[in-house]
Design an enzyme around this catalytic site. Structure first.
Site, short mmCIF file in Angstrom:
data_model
loop_
_atom_site.label_atom_id
_atom_site.label_comp_id
_atom_site.label_asym_id
_atom_site.label_seq_id
_atom_site.Cartn_x
_atom_site.Cartn_y
_atom_site.Cartn_z
N ASP A 86 -14.50 40.15 1.66
CA ASP A 86 -15.08 41.43 2.02
C ASP A 86 -13.98 42.21 2.72
O ASP A 86 -13.56 41.83 3.81
CB ASP A 86 -16.26 41.16 2.97
CG ASP A 86 -17.27 42.25 2.95
OD1 ASP A 86 -17.04 43.27 2.27
OD2 ASP A 86 -18.32 42.09 3.61
N LYS A 596 -14.27 34.04 23.27
CA LYS A 596 -13.00 34.08 23.99
C LYS A 596 -13.21 34.23 25.48
O LYS A 596 -12.52 33.62 26.28
CB LYS A 596 -12.15 35.24 23.46
CG LYS A 596 -11.42 34.87 22.18
CD LYS A 596 -10.57 36.02 21.69
CE LYS A 596 -10.09 35.73 20.26
NZ LYS A 596 -9.76 36.95 19.54
#
Length: 1067
Positions: A86, A596
């Site tokens: 994509d 993160k």
RNA sequence: GGGCCCGUAGCAUAGCCCGGUGGUGCGCCCGGCUGAUAACCGGGAGGUCAUGUGUUCGAAUCACAUCGGGCCCA
């Protein structure tokens, strides 16, 4: 020929070699060729988005796909599996904008759309290369050489063609709608692109003056002050009762309208001191009321509007029960506005700033305008606080979204709900609830799909509109556009297509393309036909479509599962897939999302570099059901690693013996392995048993794979390797491996183990494709296919399944555990033989098992004899224990005397009497005591040297009493073991010969061993000569070797071992 | 606020659909084996089955509610 394997399991090396082998020999391509004429199996890869590196979830996704597809291929299907990516959309635009330091669309326009999309294109292409590499490092077999790419012209055409179909079906609509709007990206975004999290916003209560009445107000509540300039109505619920209240604050009185039930909390919040309800009315009767905007003083737009009260079902009994309606800024508001014919006002531009229509805040960003507007409200602001609530944000740039009424293109998804629901019911879902509950619920709430975006990097919407007459035309292919425009279109992206104009068919005017691009979800929605080259080519489409199988994460319920269904329903009237496996999310060990900011991210690379790809694959497949979330846990990874190490050890264990004996598996005329294991001479029950087991396991795998239960399939295999193969079968056949020369039973063991390993490699190949490939490559015969992945699936051999034998072996394993336990309580090491093991049972099954497998039982128990006794063990005695609680009342002061008599009496005799219903009489000095059974308890008492333990359906008794003969063997085994250890320390090969000297500091022990045991020791350790004598001398008479002192069960020994010259090694 | 899934020893899980004494692996402790050996095997301890209520002779299992986690939505 089979080669020896000396190394332990080193995943990194194995996997690198296998990757090289696959690459240089083109194994993937050639494996596909083998199945080219098999029935087709069309798989569509859900295209990952090309923004960067893959994470654990992406890896899991591809591993699931790869495992299913490898298995499917082996079952004889021509698997069509092209990787896909994509590559369009806002995420990439945002990344490129960041790279270039852009802040808004204006920067892009200045930079130039052409250069901008070229940056996007190369960004996507670069990431594609990185990701393909990472996927292939996972051992994933998809067509990576030629992946489908949403940015390729052919793919763009598929999207165009689909929109043309929608237009022809009347499903495409241009409309003025309220959409989710990202003010930073200045574009509409889809429902699927909105992310929710908590946000602090003002929560305000505002008084709207009722028209024509002095000092009378409607009280509304809102969290978005900036929508007040667009207010046109107040909504009330027709069924709620509203109160007209006279409220007093600081000596001033005013009349307020709000829901009756909410009067007290609202007035308290606004610090009114007192109030009186003057009258109440249903919401339905309030619609005659009109009101004025509290901002009329500063906003001219509001001054000119008429405002009224309307009813709406979405109003709830919360806050004030009166809802401020701004049809330009809310979804419900918009629908209500349409129904009530309210003006739709949207004085906010694409970047979220007020237009000149609202002078007081013109040019201000909506959120920044809040403060100004609150000030302008003046006394009309009744109360203000801050609330924390869930609020939508742009999925890419995380900016809070706003709602804006704009001109957009829609697919009328809401009209297709029923049809989509019918289609979903025909799809096979794993698990079932993913489709029947979750997905169906989502479809029931489907709204029209806004497919237009006011951005740059995407598939341009192929709609051309006439400037003169407003007619529109949708182009389905590039060729069609080229023909109509007379210009060539080498790249169907912005800005190139924007420059193409076509003459209008309805008038003399010119048609220009609408500037919008597609919602990126529309790109992947057409993947199932775009990947087949449709509409440019139709052959593959007609042969393969719809997809046999897809699998993606649960987040794709609203995403790809849905977008594909919508597009498929519009274009072809059906779902584009037949079977869907929905999988979960990869979370950290605590079940939290990996992110993160939490610092809990585990990358696939980390795992691979530590334990290898196969372990990672087997771990993610076996540790949880696909549809459950995966809590990543290093301990679990290590466990799987250990299991594969054992698998590797099992594999390499027989190889030295096989090679030494020049073992050759049976092959047919073409040099292929002959898989008929047969019932050859020398076959034993344990051979039949392991063959039965592998077929039973293989039988279980079929349904598990069919239902997407990859965790069950892989766990069954792991259990087989650990429990059946390593812990049992290998242990049983070890003595057979050590037989010298030709022995039928040894060859059968080779045959059996070879067969099991070959089949096991096949069964594990879909899950751990590298290690099985390496094993197979070593085991295969010259005529066999080069790769394990070219073999057919092993689905079990019915005639080799023996349920009764498996059941009996279960009993024997229970016996084995029990005898080991009994020995342990008697502190008799397994190395020391015992005279007998007795199994006491009342169950026929147990008796049959122990009897028919008695050789195994004897071997495992290291017992001269294993026998079964019904009823009771003849050597077990009884211990009588006086029940003082009963003796006391019966015998009074004599009770202690009776107690002693009982202890002195033969317990078995007493129990015999009681069991026959008699009383026991004891005599002391002529006095006779008569006892009843309740006065004595009996406990089983084993004679010294006998220990027992329970097994399933019985009890095992082990007699550990030593006889000189047993003792001799025990010492012999101890010495053999030590010599073997010294051999290993000398680094001798299995076939090397040695000379041995043993000095034993115990004349009795030395005497036990002299003679025949000396010969046994000599043979067992491959000694050409052995000197065994009593004494304590340091010197044992073996020079040039290893000499060592030992303490063997309290007896000091000195053992010397040296390598014998090869030529003298001949016996 | 709504939908779906999940919650079982320090950790990871089976069992739940179809109620009948909660299994397994890792870790820990103790022991064994030593021709798979920087391996392997046996034993032991360790559980309010998230919480509460209900149904039932009997609930980890069925129902309802609550709490916590995940995904999705408003």
């Amino acid at each position: 020929m089979i080669g020896e394997v000396t190394s332990s399991y080193k995943a990194g090396e194995i996997e690198e070699q296998v990757r090289q082998f696959w690459k240089t020999e083109e194994i993937y391509r050639r494996t596909k060729e083998i199945h080219a004429r098999d029935p087709d199996f069309f798989f569509v890869d859900g295209p990952p988005y090309t923004t960067g590196h893959i994470h654990l979830g992406t890896a899991w996704n591809k591993i699931l796909k790869d495992s299913v597809l490898r298995h499917t291929r082996m079952t004889g299907r021509n698997v069509i599996a092209r990787a896909g990516y994509d590559m369009h959309g806002l995420p990439i635009e945002v990344k490129v904008e960041q790279e270039l330091g852009f802040k808004s669309k204006k920067d892009i326009e200045q930079f130039g759309i052409g250069p901008f999309i070229e940056r996007c294109r190369s960004f996507a292409a670069a990431n594609l290369a990185v990701m393909s590499r990472q996927f292939q490092d996972l051992g994933v077999w998809l067509d990576f050489d030629d992946p489908y790419q949403t940015m390729s012209p052919g793919y763009v055409e598929a999207a165009w063609w689909t929109l043309q179909q929608a237009d022809r079906a009347g499903m495409l609509e241009k409309g003025h709608r309220v959409v989710n709007w990202c003010p930073r990206c200045a574009t509409a975004i889809a429902d699927a692109e909105v992310e929710y999290w908590d946000e602090s916003d003002p929560s305000i209560y505002v008084k709207f003056p009722v028209k024509g009445r002095e000092n009378e107000f409607l009280v509304i509540w809102t969290t978005t002050p900036w929508t007040l300039p667009a207010n046109v109505a107040v909504a009330v619920h027709p069924g709620i009762r509203y109160a007209r209240v006279e409220a007093e604050k600081d000596g001033r009185k005013e009349i307020l309208w709000m829901a009756e039930e909410l009067v007290a909390p609202v007035l308290k919040k606004a610090r009114y001191q007192d109030y009186t309800i003057l009258e109440t009315a249903d919401g339905a009767t309030l619609t005659r009321l009109e009101y004025l905007s509290p901002l009329a003083g500063t906003i001219e737009l509001q001054r000119d509007l008429s405002h009224r009260v309307v009813t709406a079902d979405f109003v709830t009994l919360e806050n004030t029960g009166m809802v401020h309606v701004a049809p330009g800024h809310g979804w419900d508001d918009f629908l209500l506005g349409c129904r009530e014919n309210l003006p739709i006002i949207c004085p906010v531009d694409a970047s979220g700033r007020f237009t000149g229509e609202v002078e007081s805040v013109s040019g201000l960003f909506v959120k920044d305008a809040d403060a100004v507007l609150l000030g302008d409200l003046g006394d009309h602001l009744m109360a203000k606080e801050i609330i924390v609530h869930r609020f939508g944000h742009c999925w890419r740039c995380k900016t809070p979204i706003i709602f804006r009424a704009t001109e957009q293109w829609f697919l009328k998804a809401s009209e297709m709900k029923e049809q989509m629901l019918r289609e979903v019911a025909d799809v096979t879902w794993c698990p079932d609830w993913a489709g029947s509950a979750r997905f169906s619920d989502w479809i029931r709430e489907a709204r029209d799909w806004c497919i237009s975006r006011q951005r740059y990097w995407g598939i341009p919407i192929p709609v051309w509109e006439c400037r003169s007459c407003g007619a529109h035309r949708v182009f389905g292919t590039i060729a069609e556009l080229e023909q109509a425009s007379g210009v060539s279109v080498p790249d169907p992206h912005r800005p190139y297509v924007d420059q193409v104009s076509v003459p209008c068919g309805s008038c003399d005017g010119t048609m220009e393309r609408v500037r919008d691009i597609f919602d990126v979800w529309f790109d992947s929605a057409v993947a199932s036909w775009a990947t087949l080259g449709f509409p440019a080519k139709t052959g593959d489409f007609e042969r393969l479509w719809p997809a046999d199988f897809i699998t993606e994460g649960q987040d794709q319920t609203r995403g790809w599962f849905y977008s594909q269904l919508g597009a498929g329903t519009i274009a072809f009237g059906r779902a584009p897939y037949k079977k869907v496996l929905m999988h979960g999310f990869a979370l950290d060990a605590e079940g939290r999302k990996m992110s993160k900011s939490l610092g809990n991210v585990v990358t696939p690379e980390e795992v691979i570099s530590s334990v290898g790809v196969d372990v990672l694959r087997l771990y993610v497949l076996s540790s949880s059901a696909p549809w459950d979330d995966l809590k990543f846990n290093w301990d679990g990874v290590k466990t799987v690693n250990r299991a594969l190490t054992i698998f590797w050890n099992v594999y390499r264990f027989p190889l030295p013996y096989m090679i030494l004996d020049g073992y050759t598996p049976r092959s047919d005329a073409s040099g292929r392995w002959d898989d008929r294991t047969g019932q050859g001479e020398g076959i034993t029950l344990e051979d039949r048993w392991i063959l039965s087991r592998i077929s039973t396991v293989a039988r279980e795998l079929g349904p598990a794979m069919e239902e997407g239960q990859l965790h069950r399939a892989t766990r069954a295999l792991l259990t087989f390797i650990l429990e059946d193969l390593s812990r049992w079968y290998i242990q049983l056949i070890r003595p057979r491996m050590w037989l010298e020369g030709d022995a039928a039973t040894k060859t059968v063991a080779y045959d059996t183990l070879y067969t099991v390993m070959r089949r096991l490699c096949v069964l594990l190949a879909p899950f751990t494709p590298h290690v099985t490939e390496t094993m197979y490559r070593n085991l295969r015969l010259s005529g066999d296919p080069e790769s394990v992945h070219m073999l057919s699936w092993f689905s079990g051999v019915d005639t080799e399944i023996d349920g009764r034998l498996e059941q009996e072996m279960e009993t024997v394993r229970s016996f084995d555990e029990a005898q080991a336990y009994a020995r342990q309580s008697g502190k008799r090491k397994l190395r020391w033989p015992v005279r007998e093991c007795v199994v006491v049972t009342d169950e026929d099954e147990v008796e049959a098992a122990i009897t028919s497998l008695s050789a195994i039982c004897r071997e495992r128990a290291n017992a001269r004899e294993v026998r079964v006794v019904r009823g009771r063990y003849d050597r077990a005695g009884w211990r009588a224990e006086p029940v003082m609680k009963a003796l006391g009342p019966a015998f009074g002061k004599k009770a202690p005397k009776v107690k002693e008599l009982i202890l002195a009496e033969d317990a078995s005799r007493m129990k015999g009497c009681f069991d026959c219903g008699e009383t026991v009489t004891l005599e002391d000095d002529g006095e006779i005591f008569s006892l009843s059974s309740s006065q004595v308890s009996f406990f089983e008492e084993l004679p010294p040297g006998i220990f027992s333990a329970p097994l399933k359906g019985g009890t095992v008794y082990v007699d550990i009493t030593l006889t000189p003969e047993l003792e001799a063997e025990g010492y012999a085994r101890e010495i053999i073991r030590r010599i073997q250890e010294m051999r290993r320390r000398l680094d001798l090969k299995v076939e090397d010969y040695v000379a041995v000297g043993v000095t034993i500091d115990d004349a009795r022990v030395a005497g036990l061993l002299s003679g025949s045991w000396e010969d046994v020791i000599r043979d067992e350790v491959r000694a050409i000569a052995i000197q065994l004598r009593a004494g304590s001398q340091e010197q044992v008479g073996v020079c040039a070797g290893l000499q060592q002192d030992w303490d063997v069960e309290g007896v000091a020994m000195v053992i010397g071992v040296s390598k014998a010259a090869d030529e003298t090694g001949e016996k």
